[in-house]
Design an enzyme around this catalytic site. Structure first.
Site, PDB file in Angstrom:
ATOM      1  N   HIS A  25       0.877  -1.168   0.000  1.00 40.06           N
ATOM      2  CA  HIS A  25       0.000   0.000   0.000  1.00 40.06           C
ATOM      3  C   HIS A  25       0.920   1.225   0.000  1.00 40.06           C
ATOM      4  O   HIS A  25       2.009   1.177   0.581  1.00 40.06           O
ATOM      5  CB  HIS A  25      -0.830  -0.051   1.284  1.00 40.06           C
ATOM      6  CG  HIS A  25      -1.908   0.975   1.398  1.00 40.06           C
ATOM      7  ND1 HIS A  25      -1.660   2.287   1.694  1.00 40.06           N
ATOM      8  CD2 HIS A  25      -3.256   0.866   1.277  1.00 40.06           C
ATOM      9  CE1 HIS A  25      -2.799   2.949   1.764  1.00 40.06           C
ATOM     10  NE2 HIS A  25      -3.789   2.113   1.500  1.00 40.06           N
ATOM     11  N   ASP A  53       3.232  -4.181   8.127  1.00 39.96           N
ATOM     12  CA  ASP A  53       1.962  -3.483   7.931  1.00 39.96           C
ATOM     13  C   ASP A  53       0.864  -4.507   8.184  1.00 39.96           C
ATOM     14  O   ASP A  53       0.617  -5.384   7.351  1.00 39.96           O
ATOM     15  CB  ASP A  53       1.908  -2.931   6.507  1.00 39.96           C
ATOM     16  CG  ASP A  53       0.577  -2.266   6.202  1.00 39.96           C
ATOM     17  OD1 ASP A  53      -0.343  -2.369   7.037  1.00 39.96           O
ATOM     18  OD2 ASP A  53       0.457  -1.654   5.125  1.00 39.96           O
ATOM     19  N   GLN A  77      -4.322  -5.268   7.243  1.00 40.29           N
ATOM     20  CA  GLN A  77      -5.312  -6.209   6.722  1.00 40.29           C
ATOM     21  C   GLN A  77      -5.315  -7.524   7.479  1.00 40.29           C
ATOM     22  O   GLN A  77      -6.004  -8.466   7.080  1.00 40.29           O
ATOM     23  CB  GLN A  77      -5.064  -6.466   5.221  1.00 40.29           C
ATOM     24  CG  GLN A  77      -5.300  -5.244   4.336  1.00 40.29           C
ATOM     25  CD  GLN A  77      -6.753  -4.786   4.315  1.00 40.29           C
ATOM     26  OE1 GLN A  77      -7.674  -5.537   4.654  1.00 40.29           O
ATOM     27  NE2 GLN A  77      -6.973  -3.539   3.938  1.00 40.29           N
ATOM     28  N   LYS A  99     -10.422   0.014  10.407  1.00 36.01           N
ATOM     29  CA  LYS A  99     -10.583  -1.222   9.643  1.00 36.01           C
ATOM     30  C   LYS A  99     -10.956  -2.389  10.548  1.00 36.01           C
ATOM     31  O   LYS A  99     -11.090  -3.521  10.092  1.00 36.01           O
ATOM     32  CB  LYS A  99      -9.286  -1.556   8.908  1.00 36.01           C
ATOM     33  CG  LYS A  99      -8.923  -0.562   7.806  1.00 36.01           C
ATOM     34  CD  LYS A  99      -7.678  -1.021   7.087  1.00 36.01           C
ATOM     35  CE  LYS A  99      -7.074   0.060   6.217  1.00 36.01           C
ATOM     36  NZ  LYS A  99      -7.827   0.257   4.965  1.00 36.01           N
ATOM     37  N   CYS A 132      -4.716   2.312  -3.630  1.00 34.95           N
ATOM     38  CA  CYS A 132      -3.459   2.820  -3.063  1.00 34.95           C
ATOM     39  C   CYS A 132      -2.310   1.849  -3.271  1.00 34.95           C
ATOM     40  O   CYS A 132      -1.429   1.725  -2.423  1.00 34.95           O
ATOM     41  CB  CYS A 132      -3.596   3.143  -1.578  1.00 34.95           C
ATOM     42  SG  CYS A 132      -4.850   4.362  -1.235  1.00 34.95           S
TER      43      CYS A 132
END
Ligand code: PLP
Lengths: 438, 185
Positions: free
Chosen positions: A150, A227, A230, A253, A393
């Protein structure tokens, strides 16, 4: 179907059932909406998730009962606010297997990555104590990312490289949407100072082999930033077990409000890291020339904090924990497979990333031959189906896959099987509507 | 699905233009040379819709009216009215933006600059009308088909993208014409 065994496939856990999902939906008032005459079919949780009542109530309760500045003042409300604020930190830290003082509040994941990048920059300028020396980078050093990042986990590193003279390299993505691990083994090496990569791709849904990549980076003494945007919302994540040095994620999220996220950093690393933002609330003694800084996490939390959002995020974490992250992960794995299998049957549709049967998180991005993603999204919106369209993104990843935009359907714990099927049925109508013969 | 509503947006004319893309160059443009052919003032503008990544580059060639010397200033005030002689574009994007570029190429080629500018204004008003303006097909031609887009505010940008690029290119021509000696940036 052969499946590797990600950590969430614990023997005892079973996926959330359809009945449980139906009950869960009652906690999400927004899902009752109708869009263009159809029940809202919200398949965009990968971008931002919806909030349960308990999260909204936690925020409201804070403003009704305890609103005050934290870590300042000596009145009862200030104590109460500080207590719930710090207790929220404990809740969220425990959720990802961290200690409370290893969890720094940020506005979102993007700010978390920037915090680390700018702190490294500051260390490279000679700021910070003797323990900051290990973070210094410059010409000859390398920062490694992947081609599936991203922009939030790419551009801060590009900028850090520009500021310090370090070189940015990347691990390429293979045609199947997985990382080229053979290439990774040659790219990560003695010059590597930091490896930043996503736990799961927000586009192709690939779950990256964290252990392998961490081992590779640590072999050369490089730091790892994960990261986890997700994954923390969708699978059980234990940062200590994964042995990552830093991790970032966003509250919005994971059933929480916007404006709150967190950075995890190993205690001994945060201890040596110079601050990024500076000002009030992060200092001990100040004179006109100098300031002494507080220990982490406060050192990285300058200014009045996002108190109500932190508290609401803790309520979101409570909701997820009570539901069971392993059960959510199994449920979404099923929905992800259903999406991919269903999409693969539609003429002209190319699913990006791992094929049906291969592990992926509960989302699928795809390309429709002859129909632009924006038009696909418009068609679906008319049927009340909310999906994400565009480059998500991740422009370099799209370029790698030979496209400029895609459509993405992403699920969460409130997504029903019927919704996935309704989406798939609508997808069958897309090419005919636009007069495209696959 | 209220497909009639969606069909208002995606009229057949639009879908056809999106497919056949009049004036679109399938090859990358050659090196841009602002001086272009003798007497032809070239200008180019690249526009991106950051929400979805749609991209378009429009290149126009404007010729001062007949009889003008090759290096004559291209201006409305003095001398014959300048005419849009060339219109090529390259782009990648949704059917609305691509169809809009195709219609634009058909519409603008051969018009005078002031006629073109008036049309851009009319088109912009139509798109911003949220469905309250009935388009005049006599004036707008195929561009009238974009009336349905005005009911989808999120898509107005898509339809406007080529027109904005075109407008920016015309402005460059005007700027270059006002100061004919200065090279185009
Ligand atoms: C993988 C990944 N990383 C980073 C981000 C950035 O999150 P935020 O915009 O909340 O900072 C996102 C969300 O879009 C994401 O999916």
């Amino acid at each position: 179907m052969t499946l590797s065994a990600p950590s969430f496939r614990r023997a005892a856990a079973v996926a959330l059932t359809e009945d449980e999902v139906a009950r869960i939906r009652n906690d999400f008032p927004i899902l009752e909406q109708r869009i263009n005459g159809h029940p809202l079919n919200y398949l965009d949780s990968g971008a931002t998730s919806q909030n349960p009542i308990s999260v909204m109530e936690a925020e409201q309760e804070y403003y009704e009962q305890r609103n005050a500045a934290v870590h300042r003042g000596a009145h009862t409300l200030a104590f109460a606010a500080t207590e719930v604020f710090e207790s929220a930190r404990e809740t969220v830290a425990a959720f990802i297997g961290a200690q409370p003082d290893e969890l720094v509040w940020t506005s979102n994941a993007t700010e978390g990555v920037n915090l680390v990048a700018y702190a490294i920059s500051n260390a490279s300028l000679g700021l910070g104590g003797p323990d900051a020396a290990r973070f210094r980078i410059g010409a000859g050093d390398e920062i490694v990312v992947t081609e599936m990042e991203h922009h939030a986990n790419l551009i801060p590193w590009q900028q850090l490289a520009l500021r310090t003279g370090a070189t940015l390299r990347f691990i390429p993505v293979l045609d199947d949407g997985t990382l080229d691990l053979a290439a990774a083994a040659t790219i990560v090496g003695p010059r590597t100072r930091l490896l930043a990569f996503t736990h799961a791709s927000n586009v192709v849904g690939t779950i990256n082999p964290v252990a392998e990549l961490v081992e590779l980076a640590h072999r050369f003494g490089a730091l790892v930033l994960l990261d986890a945007c997700q994954t923390v919302p969708h699978l059980p994540v234990d940062v200590a077990a994964l042995d990552v040095d830093f991790a970032v994620f966003s509250g919005h999220k994971m059933l929480g409000p916007t404006g709150i996220g967190a950075l995890f950093g190993k205690a001994e690393l945060l201890a040596g890291l110079p601050p990024f933002l500076t000002g009030g609330s992060m200092i001990t003694t100040v004179d006109m020339e100098h300031a002494e800084f507080l220990a982490p996490p406060q050192r990285f939390e300058a200014g009045t904090q996002r108190i109500s959002q932190a508290i609401a995020l803790a309520a979101a974490v409570d909701y997820l924990t009570e539901t069971g992250m392993d059960r959510i992960a199994l449920r979404e794995a099923e929905l992800g497979q259903r999406l991919v299998a269903g999409l693969a049957e539609i003429p002209g549709v190319r699913v990006l990333g791992p094929a049906a049967g291969i592990d992926r998180i509960g989302l699928a991005a795809f390309d429709v031959a002859g129909v632009h993603a924006h038009d696909v999204g418009q068609f679906l919106d008319e049927a009340g189906i909310a999906v994400r369209v565009g480059h998500h993104c991740a422009q370099p990843l799209h370029r790698r896959l030979g496209i400029t935009a895609s459509t993405r359907a992403s699920t969460y714990l409130y997504t029903t099987t019927d919704e996935v099927d309704q989406f798939l049925a609508a997808m069958h109508e897309v090419a005919p509507f636009f007069g495209v013969k696959p | 699905m209220s497909s009639s509503e969606l069909q208002q947006l995606y009229q057949q004319i639009i879908l056809d233009h999106a497919k056949y893309r009049h004036g679109a160059s399938s090859e990358p443009f050659g090196v841009f040379d602002a001086d272009g052919a003798p007497g032809l003032r070239l200008a180019e503008s690249h526009q991106v819709n950051t929400t979805c990544g749609d991209e378009i580059t429009v290149r126009v060639g404007v010729r001062a009216g007949s009889g003008a010397a090759a290096d004559a200033a291209v201006t409305d005030a003095a001398g014959p009215a300048p005419v849009i002689e060339q219109f090529v574009w390259r782009g990648d994007g949704c059917s609305i933006s691509m169809a809009s570029a195709s219609v634009l190429a058909d519409t603008m080629t051969g018009l005078t600059v002031s006629e073109a500018e008036a049309l851009v204004t009319t088109f912009r008003e139509l798109l911003r009308s949220r469905g309250t303006i009935e388009p005049d097909e006599e004036v707008l031609g195929d561009a009238a088909a974009f009336a349905g887009v005005s009911k989808y505010p999120a898509r107005v940008k898509c339809a406007m993208l080529p027109w904005v690029a075109f407008e920016a290119a015309l402005m460059q021509v005007a700027a270059a014409s006002a100061a004919p000696a200065a090279p185009l940036a």
